[in-house]
Every structure is written in structure tokens, then in C-alpha cells.
Design an enzyme around this catalytic site. Structure first.
Site, PDB file in Angstrom:
ATOM      1  N   GLY A   1      -0.415  -5.035   1.679  1.00 26.63           N
ATOM      2  CA  GLY A   1      -1.719  -4.960   1.518  1.00 26.63           C
ATOM      3  C   GLY A   1      -2.300  -5.860   0.240  1.00 26.63           C
ATOM      4  O   GLY A   1      -3.348  -6.532   0.095  1.00 26.63           O
TER       5      GLY A   1
ATOM      6  N   GLU B   1       6.209  -4.811   7.508  1.00 26.20           N
ATOM      7  CA  GLU B   1       5.944  -3.729   8.172  1.00 26.20           C
ATOM      8  C   GLU B   1       6.474  -3.382   9.420  1.00 26.20           C
ATOM      9  O   GLU B   1       7.024  -2.164   9.606  1.00 26.20           O
ATOM     10  CB  GLU B   1       4.388  -3.710   8.612  1.00 26.20           C
ATOM     11  CG  GLU B   1       3.208  -3.667   7.520  1.00 26.20           C
ATOM     12  CD  GLU B   1       3.064  -4.991   6.786  1.00 26.20           C
ATOM     13  OE1 GLU B   1       2.609  -5.061   5.537  1.00 26.20           O
ATOM     14  OE2 GLU B   1       3.682  -6.095   7.510  1.00 26.20           O
TER      15      GLU B   1
ATOM     16  N   GLY C   1       0.790  -1.233  -0.025  1.00 30.92           N
ATOM     17  CA  GLY C   1       0.062  -0.166   0.001  1.00 30.92           C
ATOM     18  C   GLY C   1       0.692   1.319   0.190  1.00 30.92           C
ATOM     19  O   GLY C   1       2.152   1.165   0.208  1.00 30.92           O
TER      20      GLY C   1
ATOM     21  N   ASP D   1      -0.811  -5.716   9.296  1.00 34.98           N
ATOM     22  CA  ASP D   1      -2.161  -5.617   9.204  1.00 34.98           C
ATOM     23  C   ASP D   1      -2.855  -6.264   8.310  1.00 34.98           C
ATOM     24  O   ASP D   1      -2.620  -7.419   7.949  1.00 34.98           O
ATOM     25  CB  ASP D   1      -2.356  -4.146   9.203  1.00 34.98           C
ATOM     26  CG  ASP D   1      -1.862  -3.373   7.928  1.00 34.98           C
ATOM     27  OD1 ASP D   1      -1.237  -4.219   6.982  1.00 34.98           O
ATOM     28  OD2 ASP D   1      -1.803  -2.195   7.902  1.00 34.98           O
TER      29      ASP D   1
END
Length: 504
Positions: free
Chosen positions: A159, A182, A109, A190
């Protein structure tokens, strides 16, 4: 663009080289926003960032930002959701397919824009809203009331993993590179990571979530992140066969994917996370604090009898040392909590965490993005606090897991569309994958519904799973690897048999 000029070569080894990891992860962690619109059946590449195709019973979304490795940005989310929702509720769409143009399915992302938005109170809501809409999109794809096939033919990180990992059918190829990196930028895994990383075998998910390490090719299938392994060159023909199905049931789709499968070639390397190294990984990353994980790795690096394990432990320690201490602790806490959550609850927890990061709960998110993506530094970022022992654990848990919630009015709520089934009725994403270690254990100890006995031989175990998975490629190899690592043989001289016993 971080690593913009680094050529990512096709990788078939189970783990990527350092150069490949740097390039791929850089692409995941940074992308620039571009305006986009959509129109049906446009030959790629085109200016549209998401394309849509219709063929027979199949409806396909095609991520089309190959120069950015199909990294998700705000316009792509704006385009994708309404079309997925239309297909989900329509009668003509029987199968939804996701794929990407070029060397990636989706490399992540637009985190640099998120950090830029989060830096100012006036624009901070836009940063939080990006995560809100991204996570809702991930849930919608996991809950579509019809078969969803995701083709991870290339880089699939962050993502991109969120779009793919809860599909009922997830195809890996020799080009697949999979990671959740991340913690490298002072953030936390996430897009449902606390749910899916906590459910794969042993502590592989914890290891991947904390270190940001990559796995590639067949290893993505062998560790359960993909349900099938198909050579990249066979994908176009496979998609044509799916489009030709008159009655595309889950069972028939699974049969087609199995028919296109690629068997392991003689001499083809297996995943590197097996045997003594896998035992060491599960032992070290099974602890519930980062400090104890580090201590276990330190002991393995100096005292383990296996030289390869010592080297792996030392390398892993070096990786963790480079990560944000705050991010490591948040990531571990989330993964442990996610084990007991539904996907929807896990995504909500992660949105609360993302809101905390965007609201300045730690400076590490901005520090990491600036160091890794903007300055392209290879040095350890200036994390604050810089050491694990300086992180206030009680304050961290309060800030990231209690302060920002929908109930308190401090975080948005993930709200699935009303037409979707409840979370408890989601199709099991492991239904068509290789048997899990837990499933193999239940067959060995007699608690499996299909076991039929409290004792079993190796040949009987192999036959059981061959029947249950209907000859699925890779089942025999998976069962044998687990048996070698987790089982002992007990000789029965009276019956001239050797029973398998699970090591506790």
C-alpha cells in the site's frame, strides 16, 4: 505483530538480507487498526495517525504510525482523502509532499483486518470497501493537478508503493526498502502494480511481483521506481528549500532535487540485477505462464555457464515454490494485462481481483495470512491447490477476471472525483526518472525524436542523454549498463567509428 521485536537496521545494499526481508515484509503484511484524527502541524511522534503541515507553497501529509511502520488502516484513509482533495482543488497549495515518521514511509495495509472482515458474509463488504477506498486514494494522488513529491525514506511496500509510485517526483534514500510481497500471503500485487510493474525495464516488474523480492537504496532509483536518489540526512534541508520556492514549477522542483542528489561513491555496490543475472531474469520471466517461467529457471539453475546465475536461479525457484500457485498465476495474468491498460483501468481490474479474493474465490488469502502473520510459521502454507499443475487456468481467469466486475454488479467501481483530469492526461511518472531501456533503444535505432540519425556511437549516445536529462545523476551509468547488455559494436573503417547496434 509479525516480526514486532525484530530490529530493522538501515540498509544500503541493493538487496536486503533474509532477516531484514522477513522483518520488513512482516510489517508490510500485518498491522492493527487504531482510531485516529488529524490536526495541523503537530510535532511527531503523536497519537494522530496522519499529520498535516503547511509551509509556503507546500502542503505535506505525514504518516504517523511509526510503531506499525506507518501501515495504512481505515482511519488513515478516512483522514487522508478529504485533505488531499482540498489541497488538489485549492489555490494556496502549490506542491503536495508525502512522507512518513520513523523507519518507513509506509509498509503496506491492514490485511489481517481485511481477511477477518472477508471471513463473514455480513462483514465482507467492509473488506471490499477498504480496497475500494485505498485504490481510489492511489488514483487521486497519481492525478493531482499539481506537483506531488513522495519521500520514500525507509520501508515502502504494498500500500505504501501505491501512494508513492505514480508521483511525478519519487525520492529514494539509502534507507529505502521497496517490495510488493503479496504472493507470500496468498494474495496478488495491487494498488496499481499491474500498471507500474509492467512498465519498468525488461521483466524486473514481473520478477518482483511474483517473488515478492526486495530492492533497496540506490537500486530503487536505478530501476525506475524512484526519480531521484538523495541521502536521508539531506531530506530536511531539501524540504525547506521546496517550501521556499516562490514559483514551484515541475522544472524548478526537478532542479532542486537534482541539486540535492547523492552521487555514487567509489566502491559503492550497484544493483545486483545487472549483467548476466539481468539477462537470465529477463529471459526466464519473459514467459507468459508460470510453468514456463519455472522451467526456464530450472534450466538456468542446472545449465547456465555462470555460477552466480545458477545460484540466483535456484534461489528464485525456491522462492516461487513457497508462494501460492493461485496467487502466482493471478499476479502474472494481471501484470500482462496491465501493460495495455491505463492506470485507472488497471486499478479497476485489481479491485475486481481483490473482490474475488475477499469473496472466497480461493482459500489461499486466509490461509496465507493465518500461516504467515498469525502463526508466524516459516513453513510453506497449506495452499489449495498446492501445485501449479492442479490450478484450473480457465476457471481461474473466469473467476478473477470476469466474475467480479462493476458491470455485473459484483464489484464496486473506482470513480475519480470530477475535478481530476482524465486518465489519458496524467503526468508521465517516468518524465523525471532515468531513461528507460526502451528510450535508449529508440535512440540507438534512430526512432527517437531527438536522435537525428540512424547510426550513433557510444559517445554520441551518452552526450544525447546527458543533454536530454540535463546532467542528471545516474544517466551515464544507466546508459552504459544497457549498452553493455543489449548492444553490439559495428566497426566502420572508412569513417573510423564504431556504431552501436541493438541486439534483437
Amino acid at each position: 505483530m509479525y516480526a514486532r521485536n525484530v530490529l530493522l537496521k538501515t540498509m544500503s545494499r541493493p538487496t536486503a538480507t533474509a532477516a531484514h526481508r522477513t522483518a520488513a515484509i512482516g510489517r508490510h503484511l500485518m498491522s492493527s487498526s487504531a482510531a485516529a484524527s488529524s490536526k495541523p502541524r503537530v510535532d511527531a511522534p503523536d497519537q494522530d495517525s496522519v499529520l498535516f503541515e503547511s509551509s509556503g507553497p507546500t502542503r505535506t501529509y505525514v504518516l504517523n504510525r511509526p510503531d506499525k511502520l506507518n501501515a495504512l488502516n481505515e482511519p488513515m484513509l478516512n483522514i487522508l482523502r478529504p485533505q488531499i482533495e482540498e489541497w488538489s482543488q485549492g489555490e494556496l497549495a502549490k506542491v503536495i509532499i508525502g512522507r512518513g515518521v520513523g523507519r518507513a514511509f509506509c509498509a503496506g495495509g491492514d490485511v489481517q483486518s481485511v481477511v477477518d472482515y472477508a471471513s463473514s458474509p455480513e462483514t465482507r463488504p467492509k473488506a471490499i470497501d477498504f480496497f475500494h477506498r485505498e485504490f481510489e486514494m492511489d488514483y487521486i494522488l497519481s492525478a493531482v493537478p499539481k506537483p506531488y513529491v513522495c519521500v520514500m525514506d525507509g520501508i515502502t511496500m504494498g500500500g505504501g508503493v501505491g501512494l508513492a509510485v505514480n508521483a511525478q517526483f519519487r525520492i529514494a534514500t539509502e534507507k529505502t526498502v521497496f517490495a510488493m510481497p503479496e504472493t507470500k500471503i496468498g494474495y496478488s500485487p495491487d494498488v496499481g502494480a499491474s500498471y507500474f510493474l509492467s512498465r519498468v525495464d525488461g521483466e524486473i516488474g514481473t520478477y518482483l511481483g511474483l517473488t515478492g523480492a526486495t530492492i533497496s537504496g540506490r537500486a530503487v532509483f536505478e530501476h525506475g521506481f524512484a526519480t531521484h536518489y538523495v541521502e536521508s540526512r539531506r531530506i530536511p534541508a531539501l524540504l525547506e528549500r521546496l517550501a521556499a520556492l516562490e514559483s514551484p514549477t515541475y522544472v524548478r522542483i526537478n532542479e532542486l532535487l537534482e541539486e540535492a542528489r547523492s552521487e555514487r561513491e567509489p566502491g559503492e555496490p550497484t544493483t545486483a540485477i545487472v549483467g548476466a543475472k539481468r539477462e537470465a531474469l529477463d529471459s526466464a520471466f519473459g514467459h507468459n505462464t508460470v510453468e514456463r517461467i519455472v522451467a526456464a529457471l530450472s534450466e538456468q539453475a542446472t545449465s547456465h555457464k555462470d555460477e552466480e546465475v545458477r545460484r540466483w536461479a535456484a534461489d528464485t525457484l525456491a522462492e516461487l515454490e513457497h508462494r501460492s500457485p493461485t496467487s502466482l498465476k493471478v499476479a502474472l495474468a494481471a501484470i500482462r494485462r496491465g501493460r495495455q491498460m491505463t492506470l485507472l483501468d488497471a486499478l479497476q481490474m485489481e479491485l475486481n481481483i481483490a473482490t474475488a479474493f475477499c469473496s472466497g474465490a480461493t482459500p489461499d488469502f486466509k490461509t496465507g495470512v493465518t500461516a504467515v502473520l498469525v502463526k508466524k510459521s516459516k513453513e510453506r502454507p497449506d495452499w489449495s491447490p498446492a501445485r501449479l499443475e492442479d490450478v484450473n487456468d480457465s476457471e481461474l481467469l473466469k473467476t478473477f477476471f470476469s466474475t467480479y466486475t462493476p458491470e455485473a454488479g459484483t464489484a464496486p467501481r473506482i470513480t475519480p472525483p470530477p475535478y481530476l483530469d482524465q486518465a489519458a492526461r496524467l503526468v508521465d511518472p517516468m518524465q523525471f526518472s532515468l531513461p528507460t531501456e526502451a528510450e535508449i533503444r529508440s535512440m540507438v535505432d534512430g526512432s527517437h525524436a531527438a536522435s537525428g540519425a540512424t547510426e550513433i556511437t557510444l559517445d554520441e549516445l551518452l552526450a544525447k542523454f546527458d543533454g536530454l536529462r540535463k546532467g542528471k545523476a545516474g544517466v551515464r551509468e544507466k546508459v552504459l549498463e544497457v549498452v553493455q547488455r543489449r548492444c553490439a559494436f559495428e566497426e566502420d573503417k572508412h569513417l573510423d567509428k564504431q556504431w552501436l547496434k541493438w541486439k534483437h
